[in-house]
Motif scaffolding. Sequence first.
Motif, mmCIF file in Angstrom:
data_model
loop_
_atom_site.group_PDB
_atom_site.id
_atom_site.type_symbol
_atom_site.label_atom_id
_atom_site.label_comp_id
_atom_site.label_asym_id
_atom_site.label_seq_id
_atom_site.Cartn_x
_atom_site.Cartn_y
_atom_site.Cartn_z
ATOM 1 N N PHE A 201 1.184 -1.241 -0.034
ATOM 2 C CA PHE A 201 0.196 -0.114 -0.041
ATOM 3 C C PHE A 201 0.830 1.353 -0.054
ATOM 4 N N GLU A 202 0.749 2.057 -0.824
ATOM 5 C CA GLU A 202 1.795 3.339 -1.206
ATOM 6 C C GLU A 202 0.613 4.803 -1.490
ATOM 7 N N MET A 203 0.613 5.323 -0.626
ATOM 8 C CA MET A 203 0.071 6.828 -0.977
ATOM 9 C C MET A 203 1.072 7.925 -1.109
ATOM 10 N N ASP A 204 0.629 9.032 -1.755
ATOM 11 C CA ASP A 204 1.602 9.990 -2.130
ATOM 12 C C ASP A 204 1.554 10.660 -0.773
ATOM 13 N N TYR A 205 2.604 11.953 -0.362
ATOM 14 C CA TYR A 205 1.970 12.170 0.119
ATOM 15 C C TYR A 205 2.783 14.029 0.072
ATOM 16 N N GLU A 206 2.100 14.723 1.268
ATOM 17 C CA GLU A 206 2.720 15.841 1.090
ATOM 18 C C GLU A 206 3.662 16.172 2.341
ATOM 19 N N PHE A 207 4.989 16.099 2.837
ATOM 20 C CA PHE A 207 5.311 15.495 3.960
ATOM 21 C C PHE A 207 5.940 16.975 4.150
ATOM 22 N N ALA A 208 5.572 16.890 5.644
ATOM 23 C CA ALA A 208 5.825 18.422 6.391
ATOM 24 C C ALA A 208 6.539 18.114 7.554
ATOM 25 N N THR B 111 6.644 5.860 1.627
ATOM 26 C CA THR B 111 5.437 6.314 1.461
ATOM 27 C C THR B 111 4.358 5.011 1.108
ATOM 28 N N ASN B 112 5.145 4.145 1.993
ATOM 29 C CA ASN B 112 4.101 2.727 2.460
ATOM 30 C C ASN B 112 3.659 3.187 4.218
ATOM 31 N N PRO B 113 2.206 3.654 4.296
ATOM 32 C CA PRO B 113 2.505 4.063 6.091
ATOM 33 C C PRO B 113 2.828 3.437 7.076
ATOM 34 N N GLY C 168 -8.497 5.283 1.125
ATOM 35 C CA GLY C 168 -6.928 4.893 -0.134
ATOM 36 C C GLY C 168 -7.159 3.032 0.655
ATOM 37 N N PHE C 169 -7.369 2.798 1.572
ATOM 38 C CA PHE C 169 -6.394 1.488 1.820
ATOM 39 C C PHE C 169 -8.008 0.435 2.140
ATOM 40 N N VAL C 170 -8.995 0.966 2.274
ATOM 41 C CA VAL C 170 -10.292 0.393 2.379
ATOM 42 C C VAL C 170 -10.696 0.407 0.306
ATOM 43 N N GLY C 171 -10.464 1.142 -0.133
ATOM 44 C CA GLY C 171 -10.786 1.057 -1.654
ATOM 45 C C GLY C 171 -9.589 0.009 -2.047
ATOM 46 N N GLN C 172 -8.673 -0.079 -1.362
ATOM 47 C CA GLN C 172 -7.991 -1.238 -2.657
ATOM 48 C C GLN C 172 -8.141 -2.673 -1.670
#
Lengths: 432, 255
Positions: free
Chosen positions: A207-214, A301-303, A390-394
């Motif tokens: 599982f990967e997400m596209d993050y804005e990291f701050a 990017t995998n939380p 995202g996770f539930v969708g996948q």
Amino acid sequence: MADETRTIKTDYLARVEGEGGMLIRLKGGEIEEVKLNIFEPPRFFEAFLRGRYFTEAPDITARICGICPVAYQTAAINSMESICGVKVEPEIKELRRLLYCGEWIESHALHIYMLHAPDFLGYPSAIEIAADAPEIVETALRLKKIGNHVMTVVGGREIHPINVKVGGFYKAPGKAELEAMVPDLEWALETSLETVKWASTLDFPDFEMDYEFAALDAGGVYPIEGGERFVSNRGLDIPIDEFYEHVVEEHAKYANALQGHLKERGSYLVGPLARYALWYDLLSDEAKAAAEGIGLPKVVTNPFKSILVRAVELVEVCVEALRLIREYEQPAEASLEVVPKAGAACGASEAPRGTLCHRYEIDDKGIILDATITPPTAQNQPQIEADLRGFVGQFMDLSNEELTLRCEQAIRNYDPCISCATHFLNLEIERT
Amino acid sequence: MADLPTIAIWKFSSCDGCQLTLLDCEDELLGILGRVQIAYFPEATRAEIEGPWDVSLVEGSVTTPEEAERIKEIREKSGLVVAIGACATAGGIQALRNFANVKEYASIVYPHPEYLETLATSTPHSDHIKIDLELQGCPISKAQLVDALLAVLSGRRPNVPTGAVCVECKRRETPCVQVLGTPCLGPVTQAGCGAICPSYARGCYGCFGPKESPNTVSLAKRWSEMGASEGTLLRAFRTFNANKPAFREESARHG
């Protein structure tokens, strides 16, 4: 099936700090609703700080969170010193960093082994792990104890330390007191290197997400006890004083927490994944080698792999604590006298779970006129909800039971601190 | 396993620090876990055992209608109820609302105060139910918690210290900070922390709450002579144990 409603819910999320739950409602295979309910009662810190003396803010705001009191104390101190135009000596700043390393060791060890690991190993808690694999829990407890000991020596006690103040410390420890901790910290470093290897053997969902990291920019060192700028991987680069010009907080009906968004940009992520992605180059050779040793990329990017990054950060703070002790020289004066000046400023620090920002306004007598506190979990809350969507969708085909467990795990990826965020969790998944 | 006493750990309005104190008993934790069944402890586990429970540890204060109901249910289903920490025994720092208008507070912090369910006051559990044992402190002392658990498990009286922080300073041979010119709440504050602050050259700030029959009037007079303003005195007595009668009354004399 098309009209079937599924509800995935957890009324009281366990192994997080504070009170919250989750509700996910699915209808005909579509996600209708994803909510983190925060029913941690409000305690109104920002209100009762008004009228208090500026030097009281560190001790009062420590009581927002028993797990990361040093984060609160330090952010409050950074803000007050900025308002009053005080810059402490490097020795004082380094001693604050050492105290903060203690908090990261304690908090990361607790989360990796006792709060997050049970999800990966299929146990309800570390108590059951202790029955089958006592060495895991014994390791966790010894690491935690070493972190707590650093806080006790430097800060007076581990929960709500008493030795920190605006301007410095009440008493600076002697070098010998700190050096006495070296053998334990050397053991902690070796053990944290083993922790990275052990964590890499766990199973992670694909599982990967596209993050804005701050995260904070601490000017050439890995951000821990402060930073003058708040930056992201997508071009955010602002002085910390402009934090509230870019972060807006919203109040959802289901949550006693305000949710942080970046203006015109939306959700973003603070915490270990963000610090690591933004500041990998600033990690010590030992921490980089540990990450390389398990094939961990420079941006994760995998939380669910936050447990790996947390373990790498554990290595980092052990290395850093040892360096700080080696280079420590007891300052001649433990603190500077700070005379109040009318004004306002933001101050921030990197709590184990992410950037924490305070803003105060004080008058020329030192009385607090206004206080705003934005904890990391409040900033991460929209991103946690986005991860859940995202996770539930996948993974919609999983059984309700499995999906509930995985969604709880997805929340614990963030090491959420709900007591902090209230002004911030209940997990439910409903399928229609 | 089934014969071991059950312990439930409850959170009310709090920072989680006092229940974390249990996880911070790193040397004793596995030993304690071998002698009890943890029936409810969401900070540490998702497993639950239904009541009744032999012992309930209660952290946090009562600040919502739901909490006021929940503590009564816990009392009915628990053999012993132990209140841990300044929130549970005094109302905590959030009891500062008791001296203000909670509606104003809510509108300062929240854009939609109407979404909140909260009481006008933050109160200790003893205002709502009978409590069997109170451990004061913000946070509680690890040693006191371990002793209280062992006492409860073996049916003996717990060794809760009485007397002032001053006693602990004398025992540690810490020079009196107030004699050296730093105002200190030690003379009116219950012992139990080990007199940490004075050992760091800081005056006690009263996080363990008032001792039995504290002479706050005399101490406040001494602070005034040392130059403390009425505002300083008000704030000093109005922190983590602001709602404890002795401190509440003294703060009111300076308001």
